[in-house]
Design an enzyme around this catalytic site. Sequence first.
Site, PDB file in Angstrom:
ATOM      1  N   ASP A 147       0.437  -1.486   0.273  1.00  0.00           N
ATOM      2  CA  ASP A 147      -0.023  -0.210   0.009  1.00  0.00           C
ATOM      3  C   ASP A 147       1.072   1.318  -0.021  1.00  0.00           C
ATOM      4  O   ASP A 147       1.569   1.369   0.794  1.00  0.00           O
ATOM      5  CB  ASP A 147      -0.419   0.184   1.078  1.00  0.00           C
ATOM      6  N   ILE A 148       0.163   1.985  -0.574  1.00  0.00           N
ATOM      7  CA  ILE A 148       1.669   3.255  -0.902  1.00  0.00           C
ATOM      8  C   ILE A 148       1.294   4.426  -0.007  1.00  0.00           C
ATOM      9  O   ILE A 148       2.348   5.015   0.702  1.00  0.00           O
ATOM     10  CB  ILE A 148       0.928   3.585  -2.039  1.00  0.00           C
ATOM     11  N   ASN A 206     -13.001  -3.555   2.071  1.00  0.00           N
ATOM     12  CA  ASN A 206     -13.953  -1.992   3.027  1.00  0.00           C
ATOM     13  C   ASN A 206     -14.665  -2.458   1.149  1.00  0.00           C
ATOM     14  O   ASN A 206     -14.186  -1.952   0.475  1.00  0.00           O
ATOM     15  CB  ASN A 206     -13.067  -0.723   2.637  1.00  0.00           C
ATOM     16  N   GLU A 243     -12.140   3.279  -0.487  1.00  0.00           N
ATOM     17  CA  GLU A 243     -12.570   4.529  -2.045  1.00  0.00           C
ATOM     18  C   GLU A 243     -11.260   3.973  -3.090  1.00  0.00           C
ATOM     19  O   GLU A 243     -11.833   4.716  -4.321  1.00  0.00           O
ATOM     20  CB  GLU A 243     -10.780   5.077  -1.131  1.00  0.00           C
ATOM     21  N   VAL A 244     -11.062   2.874  -3.106  1.00  0.00           N
ATOM     22  CA  VAL A 244     -10.673   2.650  -4.551  1.00  0.00           C
ATOM     23  C   VAL A 244     -11.791   1.458  -4.776  1.00  0.00           C
ATOM     24  O   VAL A 244     -11.131   0.306  -4.450  1.00  0.00           O
ATOM     25  CB  VAL A 244      -9.290   2.016  -4.969  1.00  0.00           C
ATOM     26  N   HIS A 260     -10.157  -5.217  -3.614  1.00  0.00           N
ATOM     27  CA  HIS A 260      -9.299  -5.187  -2.765  1.00  0.00           C
ATOM     28  C   HIS A 260      -9.161  -5.859  -1.165  1.00  0.00           C
ATOM     29  O   HIS A 260      -9.686  -5.454  -0.308  1.00  0.00           O
ATOM     30  CB  HIS A 260      -8.099  -4.450  -3.309  1.00  0.00           C
ATOM     31  N   MET A 261      -7.771  -6.511  -0.474  1.00  0.00           N
ATOM     32  CA  MET A 261      -7.868  -7.478   0.777  1.00  0.00           C
ATOM     33  C   MET A 261      -6.819  -6.582   0.728  1.00  0.00           C
ATOM     34  O   MET A 261      -5.838  -6.752   0.708  1.00  0.00           O
ATOM     35  CB  MET A 261      -7.817  -8.564   0.778  1.00  0.00           C
ATOM     36  N   HIS A 262      -6.581  -5.658   2.289  1.00  0.00           N
ATOM     37  CA  HIS A 262      -5.841  -5.455   3.210  1.00  0.00           C
ATOM     38  C   HIS A 262      -4.805  -6.433   3.975  1.00  0.00           C
ATOM     39  O   HIS A 262      -5.979  -7.016   4.629  1.00  0.00           O
ATOM     40  CB  HIS A 262      -6.646  -3.915   3.833  1.00  0.00           C
TER      41      HIS A 262
HETATM   42  P1  5GP Z   1      -9.841   1.356   0.575  1.00  0.00           P
HETATM   43  O1  5GP Z   1      -9.945   2.290   0.943  1.00  0.00           O
HETATM   44  O2  5GP Z   1     -10.832   1.932  -1.206  1.00  0.00           O
HETATM   45  O3  5GP Z   1      -9.936   0.045   1.364  1.00  0.00           O
HETATM   46  O4  5GP Z   1      -8.063   1.472   0.181  1.00  0.00           O
HETATM   47  C1  5GP Z   1      -7.679   2.297  -1.188  1.00  0.00           C
HETATM   48  C2  5GP Z   1      -5.957   1.835  -0.360  1.00  0.00           C
HETATM   49  O5  5GP Z   1      -5.622   1.880  -1.614  1.00  0.00           O
HETATM   50  C3  5GP Z   1      -5.822   3.201   0.827  1.00  0.00           C
HETATM   51  O6  5GP Z   1      -4.945   2.197   1.620  1.00  0.00           O
HETATM   52  C4  5GP Z   1      -4.422   3.719  -0.380  1.00  0.00           C
HETATM   53  O7  5GP Z   1      -2.849   4.282  -0.145  1.00  0.00           O
HETATM   54  C5  5GP Z   1      -3.732   2.704  -1.301  1.00  0.00           C
HETATM   55  N1  5GP Z   1      -4.206   3.107  -2.779  1.00  0.00           N
HETATM   56  C6  5GP Z   1      -4.157   4.116  -3.475  1.00  0.00           C
HETATM   57  N2  5GP Z   1      -3.649   4.288  -4.496  1.00  0.00           N
HETATM   58  C7  5GP Z   1      -3.189   3.491  -4.669  1.00  0.00           C
HETATM   59  C8  5GP Z   1      -1.944   3.331  -5.432  1.00  0.00           C
HETATM   60  O8  5GP Z   1      -1.572   4.478  -6.599  1.00  0.00           O
HETATM   61  N3  5GP Z   1      -0.786   2.685  -5.673  1.00  0.00           N
HETATM   62  C9  5GP Z   1      -0.893   1.588  -4.010  1.00  0.00           C
HETATM   63  N4  5GP Z   1       0.569   0.882  -3.950  1.00  0.00           N
HETATM   64  N5  5GP Z   1      -2.000   1.560  -2.909  1.00  0.00           N
HETATM   65  C10 5GP Z   1      -2.411   2.996  -3.606  1.00  0.00           C
END
Ligand code: 5GP
Length: 116
Positions: free
Chosen positions: A31-32, A87, A95-96, A100-102
């Site tokens: 994660d970035i 999420n 957000e994305v 995806h699974m963290h």
């Molecule tokens: P969400 O809130 O949708 O579960 O998590 C999206 C995750 O994607 C966030 O933790 C965010 O930091 C990560 N993320 C968003 N854009 C990028 C990217 O361009 N590269 C990487 N490696 N992670 C990203």
Amino acid sequence: MSDNCIFCKIVKGEIPSRKVYEDDDILAFHDIKPAAPVHFLIIPKMHIESLDTADMSQQLVLGKMLAKAGELARSQGLTDGFRTIVNTGRIGCQEVYHLHMHILGGPNPLGVMLAH
Ligand code: 5GP
Ligand code: ZN
């Protein structure tokens, strides 16, 4: 593939990522904006919007994401457990919109499940 999806662009190599693992079906990358000492994401290569829109036709790739989690976590030093988070949608603060699974962990217990 979805043209304006960040994670589809990562799958295609159009946006760089720090890869943890890749095969024909799934990709794992750090994660970035890490929220724990180790924080990476496991995604399906195919564009699935969220757990809310996933269906039984995608069960193989969804199962693979879970079945690989432990092995990939251990490969990143998480030998004593980890947390997985998916999420989903507005209430889940997704957000994305590419499923995806963290995978989160580190040397110390992560604490409570949710901050109130
Ligand atoms: P969400 O809130 O949708 O579960 O998590 C999206 C995750 O994607 C966030 O933790 C965010 O930091 C990560 N993320 C968003 N854009 C990028 C990217 O361009 N590269 C990487 N490696 N992670 C990203
Ligand atoms: Zn996508």
